[in-house]
Design an enzyme around this catalytic site. Structure first.
Site, mmCIF file in Angstrom:
data_model
loop_
_atom_site.group_PDB
_atom_site.id
_atom_site.type_symbol
_atom_site.label_atom_id
_atom_site.label_comp_id
_atom_site.label_asym_id
_atom_site.label_seq_id
_atom_site.Cartn_x
_atom_site.Cartn_y
_atom_site.Cartn_z
ATOM 1 N N HIS A 6 0.829 -1.204 0.000
ATOM 2 C CA HIS A 6 0.000 0.000 0.000
ATOM 3 C C HIS A 6 0.861 1.251 0.000
ATOM 4 O O HIS A 6 1.125 1.838 1.047
ATOM 5 C CB HIS A 6 -0.926 -0.046 1.225
ATOM 6 C CG HIS A 6 -1.988 1.018 1.230
ATOM 7 N ND1 HIS A 6 -3.000 1.042 2.164
ATOM 8 C CD2 HIS A 6 -2.207 2.087 0.433
ATOM 9 C CE1 HIS A 6 -3.793 2.081 1.939
ATOM 10 N NE2 HIS A 6 -3.334 2.735 0.902
ATOM 11 N N HIS A 8 1.259 5.053 -2.186
ATOM 12 C CA HIS A 8 0.674 5.956 -3.187
ATOM 13 C C HIS A 8 1.730 6.964 -3.625
ATOM 14 O O HIS A 8 2.552 7.424 -2.819
ATOM 15 C CB HIS A 8 -0.519 6.726 -2.597
ATOM 16 C CG HIS A 8 -1.664 5.874 -2.180
ATOM 17 N ND1 HIS A 8 -2.358 5.073 -3.055
ATOM 18 C CD2 HIS A 8 -2.270 5.705 -0.964
ATOM 19 C CE1 HIS A 8 -3.340 4.453 -2.398
ATOM 20 N NE2 HIS A 8 -3.298 4.805 -1.124
ATOM 21 N N GLU A 282 0.975 2.651 3.649
ATOM 22 C CA GLU A 282 0.244 3.815 3.131
ATOM 23 C C GLU A 282 1.189 5.020 3.079
ATOM 24 O O GLU A 282 0.772 6.147 3.324
ATOM 25 C CB GLU A 282 -0.949 4.091 4.072
ATOM 26 C CG GLU A 282 -2.057 4.968 3.549
ATOM 27 C CD GLU A 282 -3.037 5.324 4.678
ATOM 28 O OE1 GLU A 282 -2.887 4.797 5.793
ATOM 29 O OE2 GLU A 282 -3.949 6.126 4.437
ATOM 30 N N ARG A 288 2.170 11.932 8.119
ATOM 31 C CA ARG A 288 3.588 12.016 7.743
ATOM 32 C C ARG A 288 4.516 12.363 8.891
ATOM 33 O O ARG A 288 5.729 12.402 8.724
ATOM 34 C CB ARG A 288 3.760 13.063 6.642
ATOM 35 C CG ARG A 288 2.892 12.773 5.437
ATOM 36 C CD ARG A 288 3.166 13.730 4.292
ATOM 37 N NE ARG A 288 2.206 13.480 3.216
ATOM 38 C CZ ARG A 288 2.410 13.773 1.946
ATOM 39 N NH1 ARG A 288 3.525 14.346 1.581
ATOM 40 N NH2 ARG A 288 1.495 13.516 1.029
#
Lengths: 343, 343
Positions: A6, A8, A282, A288
């Protein structure tokens, strides 16, 4: 090896992101968008090496199943043509990342979904990504409306044309919503988690996997609220006269480890069979920052998995074997790579 | 003593439930509903003694904060007059239960919400329930549309008239949605949990408790997905430049223990301060069966709490003191009762 299922592309080059804004402005103005800009390999390298790849190296992650930024999919915006053009641009960019770093990334595609458009229209792009670009999975948005939930449940027959293509191509889907226009929801704070919980309950209620015994779905973000409420869901199968979760759902559904603290990851592994858990972070994504309590990144999920007392066999399942089983085209690609190295 | 903060009258006498059906049919036909039927004390006793009260006795629960069946609130149905008539009937029935069993029940009210109707119209019924019927709290539906999420977030100023009344009356609200008409959601399986997560994220994003330092909200079902994703929410406060959860939310927000398995309850107590947890079972409610793994009811949440190694002081907080602090009118009622017993 350690596979992150996962990831992106949240740090895509500015030219790409800016083109999306221009495309949206053009749609609003009733005009044609300008041509997609030139993005150099160096721009891509720069966007990857200082962020995603650096973090992967720091955390010891070998390979990421990499897909376009989920919150930017924006299926609610514009029309079918707008969604298709943006989706192709996003997927092509992923393919370029994979080409530049074939050892570290493999692609999963965004689908050109659009409100009210039959999902069959997304099959061609799935096929292009898998057959031409070498992608191994896709992200399926159960709510293209962006937080208004106007589509039928994922178990409705209207979704079946996509599932037929997925089974034929032997690729799974990660169930993943995008940005919201409904002010009740925050994309990463509630909409993502709600969608995970919603999708799981839909799957519990219906016989989708009787119709598609080979269909595989990843419910990300640690399964939303599901593992925390595992007893509730087990009890609901009983109350609704449904087969047990093991029997009806968990042969086909997988959770990732995108849960950003130790107690959550502990619970996930306590209640869900290790065969149903895929390592994921993710990253670079929803959260973050650095956790002041630990001094480490919230999304450094490998630390939480390492802190579990998993047997070597179970660790290998979570880090690699489960991903290779759920994404058979990833397994094939890795085997091809090994053969090439041997030769 | 052991106080259950989350009980619904799901076993109300048939005459009550049938009247709702007749009321709905009358609305659809454009006619006036018949008068509310006579419900005898015996009918109420029968509906309570064999179910709610029996289970409370079996589980050692002394007192339940009792409110109308949540899934039957049905704020999406009809219009303001329909909602008000149904709400008053439901609240009056709760008041009769409390009158028959004052040692075991105390009331929390349903509000006469209706899609598009200002929340200020619900204040009179809140006031009636608190001042005339002796209720100590209310259930506030953040989505009267029934799963279409058409209202503004709970932090929007349009909700403030209710909060002003709650603060004036010194009663908290449990944030609790009702039935859904959106086929994507299952009421107890996803909509309830999604609403809990959604509400918490709304509270994290805004400064509601700066405007209402004395407002208190219970986010039920163990906080939806929130404790499982506690790291995610802590990380989001940081990313969004918000104050810490402790500073901005957890002085005013409380979770119940309606989590139907031991690992979930363990996690809740591991990540959430014991001062923010109220004992609750949501009984007789969402999940009524027996867990084949334990041989006990899924919703027998006292067993899970008992299995924690809480200090006596912490157990007393979860079972009694926190509820008395969050529901000051409950505290006053219990003190009055003690004084009467002494005299």
């Amino acid at each position: 090896m350690i596979i992150d299922c996962h990831g992106h592309y949240t740090t895509a080059p500015a030219a790409h992101t800016t083109w999306r804004e221009v495309q949206q402005a053009a749609f609003r103005a009733g005009e044609s968008p300008p041509a997609y800009p030139t993005v150099s390999d160096d721009e891509i390298r720069e966007s990857i090496e200082g962020s995603q790849l650096r973090l992967m190296r720091e955390r010891g992650i070998d390979l990421t199943i990499f897909s376009p930024r989920a919150s930017a999919m924006g299926h609610h915006f514009g029309d079918e043509a707008v969604s298709l053009a943006w989706t192709r641009a996003c997927n092509d960019l992923i393919a370029r990342v994979v080409k530049l770093y074939p050892e570290h990334f493999i692609g999963a595609c965004q689908l050109p979904q659009s409100v009210g458009v039959p999902i069959s229209h997304a099959v061609a792009e799935l096929r292009r990504c898998v057959e031409e670009l070498g992608f191994v999975g896709c992200n399926l948005n159960p709510d293209p409306s962006g937080g208004h939930w106007t589509s039928p449940p994922l178990t409705d027959a209207s979704w079946y044309p996509l599932y037929e293509a997925m089974v034929e191509l032997d690729v799974p889907a990660m169930v993943h919503v995008s940005a919201v226009t409904n002010p009740n929801f925050h994309a990463t704070g509630s909409h993502y988690l709600n969608a995970d919980t919603t999708a799981f309950m839909q799957l519990l209620q219906a016989d989708l996997f009787k119709d598609f015994p080979d269909l595989r779905l990843i419910v990300p973000h640690g399964g939303g609220a599901v593992p925390y409420h595992w007893g509730r869901f087990r009890g609901l199968t009983d109350m609704l006269g449904r087969p047990s979760l093991d029997e009806s759902v968990m042969g086909n559904v997988f959770f990732d480890t995108c849960v950003y603290h130790q107690p959550g990851v502990n619970l996930l592994f306590e209640v869900v069979d290790v065969d149903n858990i895929l390592f994921g972070s993710e990253m670079v994504g929803a959260v973050r920052g650095i956790d002041p309590r630990t001094g480490h990144y919230f999304d450094d999920t490998r630390r939480y998995v390492e802190a579990l007392s998993l047997s070597p066999g179970d660790r290998e399942k979570v880090y690699e074997a489960n991903a290779r089983r759920v994404y058979p085209r990833l397994d094939s690609a890795l085997k091809r790579r090994t053969r090439e190295e041997v030769n």
